[in-house]
Design a protein around this motif. Structure first.
Motif: not given
Length: 287
Positions: A17-25, A27-33
């Protein structure tokens, strides 16, 4: 025994349940062009419309759409309603299809999907995180456009009652609640597009195929809804209820069309989300 079961036994600190936290995902999507470009386009639209009205000397027209245009410069609320009407048919479909259709397929296209699963991120957890972020970004797009339109329209045309296409006006105090209902319904009505794009994203390694497929099928639904010979069969098409939110802009609020449209959209969405999770759980990931 699955790989996750083995890791639970061999790695005491491992918590699925701690893998791929929503915060990490997120941030990854927000940084995409593509995310930044999509939000920039939506943010710029109200300014473009105000400039267009200024250059043209004001709106005008003769049909129902033109009636909304005629009142667009009367107040910030009217300008926001016109912006939503003009963008609901296609423009607001694009961010939903983009965020939901690109999210899994892009990982496969980059050949990083198998490494995420080898991290190991449980497949259901991976999809749930990506779906939650995609829907969150879609909701943010739906909220951002009317907020900017309302601010820009109020500055340009002032604040006042919302004049209705059918005659009469909503008091200024009722404008914000009614517009909030419109935005909420628009988002719910696009859940079927989100689910379709997300399902296609789990079936292909080509993000353009998932996004384009969802947009194309949504357009096809609009075309089928225009075929009056289908009669009552059109009631099961999500596109048939795409503009049911206009009922929220009546002197007496009407819920019938919006309830039916929301039920149709959510029903299709639940089935398609189920297909996505079920198919991905059994899919051989090679990308």
């Amino acid at each position: 025994m699955t790989a996750a079961d083995t890791l639970v036994e061999t790695a005491p600190g491992y918590r699925p349940g701690r893998t791929l936290p929503l915060r990490v995902e997120l941030i990854r999507q927000l940084r995409r062009r593509r995310t930044m470009v999509m939000f920039a386009v939506l943010a710029a639209l109200p300014f473009v419309l105000v400039a267009a009205f200024a250059l043209a000397g004001g709106p005008g027209g003769g049909d129902e759409r033109a009636t909304l245009m005629d009142a667009a410069t009367n107040s910030g609320g009217n300008f926001t309603a016109m912006t939503l009407f003009a963008s609901a048919g296609f423009l607001l479909v694009v961010p939903v299809a983009l965020f939901c259709g690109d999210t899994v397929a892009s990982e496969a296209g980059w050949s990083s999907l198998r490494y995420l699963l080898a991290a190991p991120v449980p497949r259901a957890r991976l999809l749930a995180s990506k779906l939650a972020v995609a829907l969150g970004l879609s909701a943010a797009a739906f909220v951002m456009l009317p907020l900017i339109a309302l601010a820009v329209g109020t500055v340009a045309y002032g604040w006042g009652p919302l004049e209705l296409p059918t005659g009469g006006a909503l008091p200024a105090g009722d404008v914000l609640p009614r517009l909030a209902m419109v935005v909420a319904y628009l988002f719910v009505s696009q859940l079927v597009t989100a689910a379709l794009a997300f399902w296609l994203s789990t079936r292909t390694d080509a993000p353009l195929g998932a996004v384009g497929g969802a947009v194309g099928l949504t357009i096809l639904g609009n075309v089928l809804d225009a075929v009056t010979a289908l009669g009552g069969w059109r009631d099961v098409l999500p596109a048939h209820w795409a503009y049911a939110w206009v009922d929220a802009l009546q002197p007496q609020l009407e819920w019938g069309g919006m309830v039916k449209g929301a039920a149709v959209s959510v029903s299709y969405a639940l089935v398609l989300f189920g297909f996505a999770f079920r198919g991905f759980a059994r899919k051989d990931i090679v990308s």
